[in-house]
Design a protein around this motif. Structure first.
Motif, PDB file in Angstrom:
ATOM      1  N   ARG A  65      40.556  40.089  38.188  1.00 13.83           N
ATOM      2  CA  ARG A  65      41.500  40.223  39.311  1.00 13.83           C
ATOM      3  C   ARG A  65      41.592  41.651  39.827  1.00 13.83           C
ATOM      4  N   GLN A 111      37.165  43.877  43.500  1.00 12.95           N
ATOM      5  CA  GLN A 111      37.204  43.559  44.924  1.00 12.95           C
ATOM      6  C   GLN A 111      36.947  42.072  45.136  1.00 12.95           C
ATOM      7  N   PRO A 112      37.670  41.435  46.047  1.00  9.04           N
ATOM      8  CA  PRO A 112      37.399  40.027  46.364  1.00  9.04           C
ATOM      9  C   PRO A 112      36.024  39.866  46.997  1.00  9.04           C
ATOM     10  N   GLU A 159      37.805  35.474  50.940  1.00 10.07           N
ATOM     11  CA  GLU A 159      39.217  35.152  51.136  1.00 10.07           C
ATOM     12  C   GLU A 159      39.320  34.065  52.194  1.00 10.07           C
ATOM     13  N   THR A 162      47.121  31.583  50.526  1.00  7.40           N
ATOM     14  CA  THR A 162      45.941  32.416  50.668  1.00  7.40           C
ATOM     15  C   THR A 162      45.077  32.190  49.427  1.00  7.40           C
ATOM     16  N   THR A 175      41.920  33.750  47.221  1.00  4.00           N
ATOM     17  CA  THR A 175      41.119  34.944  46.987  1.00  4.00           C
ATOM     18  C   THR A 175      40.150  34.667  45.849  1.00  4.00           C
ATOM     19  N   ARG A 192      37.258  36.108  43.304  1.00 10.91           N
ATOM     20  CA  ARG A 192      36.660  37.296  42.672  1.00 10.91           C
ATOM     21  C   ARG A 192      35.710  36.808  41.596  1.00 10.91           C
TER      22      ARG A 192
END
Length: 115
Positions: free
Chosen positions: A22, A25-26, A29, A92, A94, A96
């Motif tokens: 976590r 960087q993603p 998204e 949202t 995300t 990773r």
């Protein structure tokens, strides 16, 4: 004697935690109009069909996280976290990941089908 040969392998195995992933960087998204638990449940169900990468969910602040793991030595190490967090009336999402295998999945059809 065989066990001694495995010690260097175990010490050099790449192990990650979901919290560590976590902090990265993603890689993708997205936004969904659905509630976080609905989106996370759908993603977990879709990713659960891959036998070599087990999936689990865990609660995170204001949402759910779907964690996909990969076998490393005698245990499993997280390779992808998909955090689904409440945002207004929707969510949202995300994504990773670590390693080439995890980074191949950004917004795959297993995820986009749930948005």
């Amino acid at each position: 004697m065989r066990w001694l040969a495995l010690i260097p392998l175990l010490l050099t195995a790449s192990c990650h935690t979901s919290a560590g992933i976590r902090s990265m960087q993603p890689i993708a998204e997205a936004v969904s109009a659905k509630a976080p638990d609905v989106v996370a449940g759908c993603i977990a169900l879709n990713l659960g069909k891959y036998r070599d990468t087990p999936v689990r969910t865990e609660a995170i602040p204001n949402g759910m996280s779907v964690i996909q793991s990969v076998p490393v030595s005698a245990f499993r190490s997280p390779m992808t976290t998909i955090d689904v967090v409440g945002a207004g009336s929707g969510s949202t999402v995300t994504v990773r990941a670590v390693g080439a295998r995890g980074r191949r999945m950004p917004l795959s059809s297993d995820i986009t089908a749930c948005l």
